[in-house]
Design an enzyme around this catalytic site. Structure first.
Site, PDB file in Angstrom:
ATOM      1  N   GLY A   1       0.830  -1.210   0.000  1.00  0.00           N
ATOM      2  CA  GLY A   1       0.000   0.000   0.000  1.00  0.00           C
ATOM      3  C   GLY A   1       0.859   1.252   0.000  1.00  0.00           C
ATOM      4  CG  ASN A   2       4.655   1.054   1.983  1.00  0.00           C
ATOM      5  OD1 ASN A   2       4.648   0.256   1.053  1.00  0.00           O
ATOM      6  ND2 ASN A   2       5.340   0.862   3.094  1.00  0.00           N
TER       7      ASN A   2
ATOM      8  CE  LYS B   1      -0.951  -3.622   7.943  1.00  0.00           C
ATOM      9  NZ  LYS B   1       0.343  -3.975   7.383  1.00  0.00           N
TER      10      LYS B   1
ATOM     11  CE  LYS C   1       1.718  -6.013   0.526  1.00  0.00           C
ATOM     12  NZ  LYS C   1       2.501  -5.540   1.638  1.00  0.00           N
TER      13      LYS C   1
ATOM     14  CE  LYS D   1       7.431  -5.953   3.426  1.00  0.00           C
ATOM     15  NZ  LYS D   1       6.003  -5.807   3.370  1.00  0.00           N
TER      16      LYS D   1
HETATM   17  N1  LIG Z   1      -3.066  -4.602   4.781  1.00  0.00           N
HETATM   18  C1  LIG Z   1      -1.727  -4.355   4.663  1.00  0.00           C
HETATM   19  O1  LIG Z   1      -0.882  -5.137   5.100  1.00  0.00           O
HETATM   20  O2  LIG Z   1      -1.415  -3.177   4.020  1.00  0.00           O
HETATM   21  P1  LIG Z   1       0.066  -2.531   3.861  1.00  0.00           P
HETATM   22  O3  LIG Z   1       0.920  -3.548   3.197  1.00  0.00           O
HETATM   23  O4  LIG Z   1      -0.166  -1.316   2.998  1.00  0.00           O
HETATM   24  O5  LIG Z   1       0.502  -2.174   5.246  1.00  0.00           O
END
Ligand SMILES: NC(=O)OP(=O)(O)O
Length: 316
Positions: A11-12, A130, A216, A278
């Site tokens: 998302g970033n 989170k 995610k 990750k």
């Molecule tokens: N949902 C989630 O893990 O988003 P980011 O990767 O943007 O933090």
């Protein structure tokens, strides 16, 4: 038959900082991601894309809270903010890809609204971890904390303070079969966006949403397992994973096997909340039959697929 590859976009990499939160900025960033995906489509893989939503879901939630505080408009539950960002980001990626594919006479990107089942007793509900939304200075954090005593914050990798919310482990991707079937029909599927909409299953078998944001990378690895993908790709802010990060003996990793990477985890090389999830997601994917994981930055993706860069984790 083509191999199946699942690619996670952070998302970033779509909202890089507080100054790039507008839809215009996000659409521009997505176009750059779409370029990389197009190059990947020329390779010999069927592709499923997932994406994060950390910055976006925090922005959506805060927007709804401010509308509630100032105008008395109804609050939007966090799970619904996840659903909204899944649709919004999926739309941007889908449109960017299809606009480029149209030049070849193709329109094959499609977004699947994806629920992800979690355990209602997951300890993650009691311990928010989170990070979502914008970055705050210490003074801004203190002011927000006074106004909202029930909020939780963490310092995020030296970039400032961020609000944190519950983040249970993903247990099952509800729409996995639909995603798999669409890939078999030749679609580029965008699924499990924002880690998926968190749901629990009632005794009667109905799904109900729960307020949380699932990591995610963990949902992506689970999806990759459930659709029997061969390759998992996780994009992040760095070209390669490093051990001894930030120290004089920092070393970028090229190709490592599961045993070596497990040792690096045990030695504490990867910070919780950034690289560690990750790596954990990667090792789990390989443990359950995946053949290869690549971790790299979005811009290095095509070169990483050619084996020219990125960190490659293999089962051998
Ligand atoms: N949902 C989630 O893990 O988003 P980011 O990767 O943007 O933090």
């Amino acid at each position: 038959m083509k191999e199946l590859m699942v690619v996670a976009i952070g998302g970033n990499s779509i909202i890089k900082d507080n100054a790039s939160q507008s839809i215009e900025h996000q659409a521009q960033a997505v176009k750059a991601v779409a370029e990389s995906v197009l190059e990947m489509l020329a390779s010999d893989y069927d592709i499923v894309l997932t994406h994060g939503n950390g910055p976006q879901v925090g922005l959506d939630l805060r927007r709804a809270e401010i509308a509630h505080e100032r105008e008395g408009l109804p609050l939007t539950p966090l799970a619904n903010c996840v659903a909204d960002t899944q649709g919004g980001i999926g739309y941007l990626i889908q449109q960017a890809l299809n606009n480029k594919l149209a030049a070849r006479g193709e329109q094959k990107a499609v977004t699947v609204v994806t629920q992800v089942e979690v355990d209602k007793n997951d300890p993650g509900f009691a311990q928010p971890t989170k990070p979502i939304g914008a970055f705050f200075s210490e003074a801004q954090r203190d002011e927000l904390q006074r106004a909202h005593p029930d909020w939780h914050f963490v310092e995020d990798a030296g970039r400032g303070y961020r609000r944190v919310v519950a983040s249970p482990q993903p247990v099952r991707i509800v729409e996995a079969d639909a995603i798999k079937a669409l890939t078999q029909k030749g679609f580029v599927v965008i699924g499990a966006g924002g880690g998926g909409i968190p749901v629990v299953r009632s005794a009667e078998g109905d799904y109900q949403s729960v307020d949380a944001v699932i990591d995610k990378d963990l949902s992506t690895a689970l999806l990759a397992r459930e659709i029997n993908a061969n390759v998992l790709v996780i994009t992040t802010g760095v070209e390669k994973v490093c051990v001894n990060f930030g120290k004089p003996n920092q070393q970028a990793l090229d190709t490592v096997n599961v045993a070596q990477m497990t040792r690096y985890v045990e030695e504490g090389h990867f910070p919780a909340g950034s690289m560690l999830p990750k790596i954990a997601a990667s090792l789990e994917f390989l443990h359950y039959g995946g053949s290869r994981v690549i971790i790299t930055s979005p811009e290095c993706l095509p070169a990483a697929l050619r084996g020219e860069t990125g960190t490659h984790i293999v089962n051998a």
